[in-house]
Motif scaffolding. Structure first.
Motif, PDB file in Angstrom:
ATOM      1  N   SER A  39       6.991   8.923  -0.398  1.00  0.00           N
ATOM      2  CA  SER A  39       5.972   8.420  -0.383  1.00  0.00           C
ATOM      3  C   SER A  39       6.814   7.303   0.606  1.00  0.00           C
ATOM      4  CB  SER A  39       5.032   7.876  -1.462  1.00  0.00           C
ATOM      5  OG  SER A  39       5.911   6.937  -1.713  1.00  0.00           O
ATOM      6  N   LEU A  40       5.646   6.201   1.419  1.00  0.00           N
ATOM      7  CA  LEU A  40       5.836   4.777   2.454  1.00  0.00           C
ATOM      8  C   LEU A  40       5.399   3.664   1.248  1.00  0.00           C
ATOM      9  CD1 LEU A  40       5.115   6.196   5.060  1.00  0.00           C
ATOM     10  CD2 LEU A  40       8.037   6.415   4.401  1.00  0.00           C
ATOM     11  N   LEU A  41       5.801   3.214   1.717  1.00  0.00           N
ATOM     12  CA  LEU A  41       5.464   1.853   0.631  1.00  0.00           C
ATOM     13  C   LEU A  41       5.131   0.942   1.765  1.00  0.00           C
ATOM     14  CD1 LEU A  41       7.006   0.736  -2.745  1.00  0.00           C
ATOM     15  CD2 LEU A  41       4.394   1.722  -2.097  1.00  0.00           C
ATOM     16  N   VAL A  42       4.022   0.261   2.252  1.00  0.00           N
ATOM     17  CA  VAL A  42       3.871  -0.766   3.426  1.00  0.00           C
ATOM     18  C   VAL A  42       3.789  -2.195   2.859  1.00  0.00           C
ATOM     19  CG1 VAL A  42       2.314  -0.262   5.539  1.00  0.00           C
ATOM     20  CG2 VAL A  42       2.988   1.638   4.466  1.00  0.00           C
ATOM     21  N   GLY A  43       4.046  -2.449   3.920  1.00  0.00           N
ATOM     22  CA  GLY A  43       3.538  -4.783   4.023  1.00  0.00           C
ATOM     23  C   GLY A  43       2.800  -5.077   5.146  1.00  0.00           C
ATOM     24  N   VAL A  52       0.852  -1.664  -0.198  1.00  0.00           N
ATOM     25  CA  VAL A  52      -0.096  -0.115  -0.342  1.00  0.00           C
ATOM     26  C   VAL A  52       0.619   1.770   0.063  1.00  0.00           C
ATOM     27  CG1 VAL A  52      -1.976   1.050   1.501  1.00  0.00           C
ATOM     28  CG2 VAL A  52      -2.268  -1.215   1.352  1.00  0.00           C
ATOM     29  N   ARG A  53       0.550   1.895  -0.757  1.00  0.00           N
ATOM     30  CA  ARG A  53       1.313   3.406  -0.954  1.00  0.00           C
ATOM     31  C   ARG A  53       0.533   4.017   0.045  1.00  0.00           C
ATOM     32  NH1 ARG A  53       5.368   5.194  -3.964  1.00  0.00           N
ATOM     33  NH2 ARG A  53       4.986   3.416  -5.757  1.00  0.00           N
ATOM     34  N   VAL A  54       1.406   5.346   0.872  1.00  0.00           N
ATOM     35  CA  VAL A  54       1.325   6.421   1.993  1.00  0.00           C
ATOM     36  C   VAL A  54       1.981   7.230   1.850  1.00  0.00           C
ATOM     37  CG1 VAL A  54       0.300   6.635   4.474  1.00  0.00           C
ATOM     38  CG2 VAL A  54       0.159   3.941   3.886  1.00  0.00           C
ATOM     39  N   ARG A  55       0.845   8.722   1.554  1.00  0.00           N
ATOM     40  CA  ARG A  55       1.716  10.090   1.434  1.00  0.00           C
ATOM     41  C   ARG A  55       1.150  10.736   2.991  1.00  0.00           C
ATOM     42  NH1 ARG A  55       5.052  11.587  -2.820  1.00  0.00           N
ATOM     43  NH2 ARG A  55       3.431  10.105  -4.623  1.00  0.00           N
ATOM     44  N   THR A  56       2.564  11.150   3.800  1.00  0.00           N
ATOM     45  CA  THR A  56       1.994  11.319   4.899  1.00  0.00           C
ATOM     46  C   THR A  56       2.688  12.117   5.264  1.00  0.00           C
ATOM     47  OG1 THR A  56       1.621  11.645   7.217  1.00  0.00           O
ATOM     48  CG2 THR A  56       2.549   9.657   6.758  1.00  0.00           C
ATOM     49  N   PRO A  57       2.817  13.997   6.205  1.00  0.00           N
ATOM     50  CA  PRO A  57       3.542  14.868   6.549  1.00  0.00           C
ATOM     51  C   PRO A  57       4.200  14.698   7.529  1.00  0.00           C
ATOM     52  CG  PRO A  57       1.678  16.009   6.483  1.00  0.00           C
ATOM     53  CD  PRO A  57       1.386  14.598   6.086  1.00  0.00           C
ATOM     54  N   GLN A  58       3.417  13.619   8.391  1.00  0.00           N
ATOM     55  CA  GLN A  58       3.834  12.635   9.754  1.00  0.00           C
ATOM     56  C   GLN A  58       4.124  11.185   9.510  1.00  0.00           C
ATOM     57  OE1 GLN A  58      -0.072  14.261  10.938  1.00  0.00           O
ATOM     58  NE2 GLN A  58       0.989  14.466  13.162  1.00  0.00           N
ATOM     59  N   ALA A  59       5.466  10.917   8.295  1.00  0.00           N
ATOM     60  CA  ALA A  59       5.909   9.557   7.909  1.00  0.00           C
ATOM     61  C   ALA A  59       6.670   8.807   8.986  1.00  0.00           C
ATOM     62  CB  ALA A  59       6.800   9.962   7.151  1.00  0.00           C
ATOM     63  N   ALA A  60       7.149   9.417  10.598  1.00  0.00           N
ATOM     64  CA  ALA A  60       7.942   9.207  11.293  1.00  0.00           C
ATOM     65  C   ALA A  60       6.086   8.473  12.547  1.00  0.00           C
ATOM     66  CB  ALA A  60       8.282  10.490  12.458  1.00  0.00           C
ATOM     67  N   GLU A  61       5.305   9.363  12.368  1.00  0.00           N
ATOM     68  CA  GLU A  61       4.625   8.840  13.631  1.00  0.00           C
ATOM     69  C   GLU A  61       4.032   8.000  12.839  1.00  0.00           C
ATOM     70  OE1 GLU A  61       4.783  11.775  12.598  1.00  0.00           O
ATOM     71  OE2 GLU A  61       5.343  13.453  13.951  1.00  0.00           O
ATOM     72  N   LEU A  62       3.834   8.253  11.441  1.00  0.00           N
ATOM     73  CA  LEU A  62       3.111   6.876  10.703  1.00  0.00           C
ATOM     74  C   LEU A  62       3.909   5.249  11.133  1.00  0.00           C
ATOM     75  CD1 LEU A  62       0.250   5.577   9.302  1.00  0.00           C
ATOM     76  CD2 LEU A  62       1.720   6.294   6.861  1.00  0.00           C
ATOM     77  N   THR A  63       4.955   5.637  10.697  1.00  0.00           N
ATOM     78  CA  THR A  63       5.731   4.405  10.651  1.00  0.00           C
ATOM     79  C   THR A  63       6.180   3.634  12.139  1.00  0.00           C
ATOM     80  OG1 THR A  63       7.204   5.628   8.915  1.00  0.00           O
ATOM     81  CG2 THR A  63       8.242   3.739  10.356  1.00  0.00           C
ATOM     82  N   THR A  64       5.393   4.682  13.076  1.00  0.00           N
ATOM     83  CA  THR A  64       5.768   4.229  14.538  1.00  0.00           C
ATOM     84  C   THR A  64       4.453   3.272  15.183  1.00  0.00           C
ATOM     85  OG1 THR A  64       7.108   5.842  15.802  1.00  0.00           O
ATOM     86  CG2 THR A  64       5.557   4.777  16.974  1.00  0.00           C
ATOM     87  N   ALA A  65       3.375   4.034  14.007  1.00  0.00           N
ATOM     88  CA  ALA A  65       2.441   3.330  14.535  1.00  0.00           C
ATOM     89  C   ALA A  65       1.621   1.860  13.852  1.00  0.00           C
ATOM     90  CB  ALA A  65       1.135   3.990  13.804  1.00  0.00           C
ATOM     91  N   LEU A  66       2.575   1.971  12.120  1.00  0.00           N
ATOM     92  CA  LEU A  66       2.586   0.839  11.827  1.00  0.00           C
ATOM     93  C   LEU A  66       2.981  -0.664  12.460  1.00  0.00           C
ATOM     94  CD1 LEU A  66       2.164   1.927   8.105  1.00  0.00           C
ATOM     95  CD2 LEU A  66       0.835   1.472   9.476  1.00  0.00           C
ATOM     96  N   SER A  67       4.097  -0.013  12.525  1.00  0.00           N
ATOM     97  CA  SER A  67       5.524  -0.842  13.183  1.00  0.00           C
ATOM     98  C   SER A  67       4.518  -1.958  14.007  1.00  0.00           C
ATOM     99  CB  SER A  67       6.528  -0.567  14.112  1.00  0.00           C
ATOM    100  OG  SER A  67       7.413   0.229  12.585  1.00  0.00           O
ATOM    101  N   ALA A  68       4.345  -1.073  15.238  1.00  0.00           N
ATOM    102  CA  ALA A  68       3.086  -1.400  15.889  1.00  0.00           C
ATOM    103  C   ALA A  68       2.553  -2.846  15.554  1.00  0.00           C
ATOM    104  CB  ALA A  68       2.674  -1.167  17.000  1.00  0.00           C
ATOM    105  N   LEU A  69       1.613  -2.433  14.719  1.00  0.00           N
ATOM    106  CA  LEU A  69       0.981  -3.428  13.570  1.00  0.00           C
ATOM    107  C   LEU A  69       1.519  -4.728  13.919  1.00  0.00           C
ATOM    108  CD1 LEU A  69      -2.260  -1.887  11.917  1.00  0.00           C
ATOM    109  CD2 LEU A  69      -2.390  -2.826  13.550  1.00  0.00           C
ATOM    110  N   GLY A  70       3.427  -4.868  13.320  1.00  0.00           N
ATOM    111  CA  GLY A  70       3.668  -4.940  12.542  1.00  0.00           C
ATOM    112  C   GLY A  70       3.948  -5.443  10.914  1.00  0.00           C
ATOM    113  N   ALA A  71       3.537  -4.349   9.919  1.00  0.00           N
ATOM    114  CA  ALA A  71       3.956  -3.543   9.029  1.00  0.00           C
ATOM    115  C   ALA A  71       4.959  -3.260   9.345  1.00  0.00           C
ATOM    116  CB  ALA A  71       3.047  -2.846   8.746  1.00  0.00           C
TER     117      ALA A  71
END
Length: 305
Positions: A258-262, A230-249
């Motif tokens: 952009s960020l590519l999320v698997g 999933v391609r994601v674009r956000t001005p808060q990349a660090a915060e989103l990365t932390t939140a998604l890492s907690a999901l195991g993504a």
């Protein structure tokens, strides 16, 4: 022109054994009329051997390959039913492209005018009077297609037709083959250009080690592998990365920002961003392209055999 009642290509439990090498192994697939079918596989997958058996140039060890319900060798006046290019056109070096086509016309009982008509079809009219020895590889490919179209066949079989073509030539090839399929013709194209095949082909047949791996409409084959990222674009990349890492993504920053999320569906990513008060500017599910799907399907089956 009268021909077979149906112009479908049917490969039925086809096999070819060369001493210790089984080049094609119980292969079955159908190529439908009115569609472009991409015939894909790693080097040594048995694609060319299959095409040669289909055209009567190689005798199968077992099984059948038919065009309109008949073997190629059984077709009456096959040049009017099937056009094929298995390699770049070959001709006498001192003969012009136009005269090369005229010689084929006379041997096949076709009017000389077909030479000029097919030269125009493939965009070679300005070079028709030039000697073959001065043709580039791309021009030879075009001449080969012109020769294949002399009999105005309903079935076209091409092995790596884009070899030697520049980007403009590849686009021309794509437009030509799509137009021929739109007329109701059957078009089978073997190619290593997977990105081009994703754009050109309606259906694909993927083989590896002589066996069928997958076949079907391109969209269905791509969809069968599921969403890969999933391609994601956000001005808060660090915060989103932390939140998604907690999901195991997994999160991979891209050069365009952009960020590519698997490992997470788009809905779960959107919910995680909402919970973390992260602003999203883009959230797009991207399925794997044909190259990714091809590599997944043929993993461990590639290599020269």
């Amino acid at each position: 022109m009268t021909g077979p009642a149906s112009d479908a290509i049917v490969v039925d439990h086809l096999s070819k054994q060369y001493k210790k090498l089984r080049a094609v192994d119980d292969l079955s697939f159908t190529v439908r009329s009115g569609r472009v079918t991409g015939f894909l596989g790693p080097n040594g997958a048995g694609k060319t051997t299959t095409l040669r058996m289909l055209l009567g140039l190689v005798t199968p060890t077992s099984g059948n390959a038919t065009i309109g319900g008949e073997r190629y060798t059984e077709l009456h006046d096959p040049i009017r039913h099937v056009g094929a290019v298995l390699e770049a056109s070959s001709a006498h070096r001192g003969r012009s492209g136009r005269n090369h086509l005229r010689m084929i016309c006379r041997a096949a009982g076709l009017p000389d005018s077909r030479a000029d008509e097919t030269l125009e079809l493939v965009g070679l009219t300005p070079a028709g009077k030039r000697k073959f020895k001065g043709y580039s590889l791309g021009m030879k490919q075009r001449l080969g297609i012109a020769a294949a179209m002399l009999g105005n066949p309903q079935v076209l079989i091409l092995d790596e037709p884009a070899n030697g073509l520049d980007p403009e030539g590849i686009r021309w090839m794509r437009d030509l083959l799509k137009a021929l399929a739109a007329e109701g013709r059957t078009v089978l194209v073997s190619s290593h250009l997977l990105g081009e095949m994703q754009v050109l082909a309606d259906d694909v047949v993927i083989v590896a080690a002589g066996k069928l791996v997958r076949q079907g409409p391109v969209d269905e084959v791509l969809g069968s592998m599921g969403t890969t990222q999933v391609r994601v674009r956000t001005p808060q990349a660090a915060e989103l990365t932390t939140a998604l890492s907690a999901l195991g993504a997994t999160v991979a920053p891209q050069a365009d920002g952009s960020l590519l999320v698997g490992g997470a569906e788009a809905a779960a990513i959107g919910h995680a961003a909402f919970t973390a008060s992260v602003e999203l500017h883009e959230l797009v599910a991207e399925r794997g392209d044909l190259e990714q799907v091809f590599l997944q399907l043929t993993a461990g089956m590639a290599g020269i055999r």
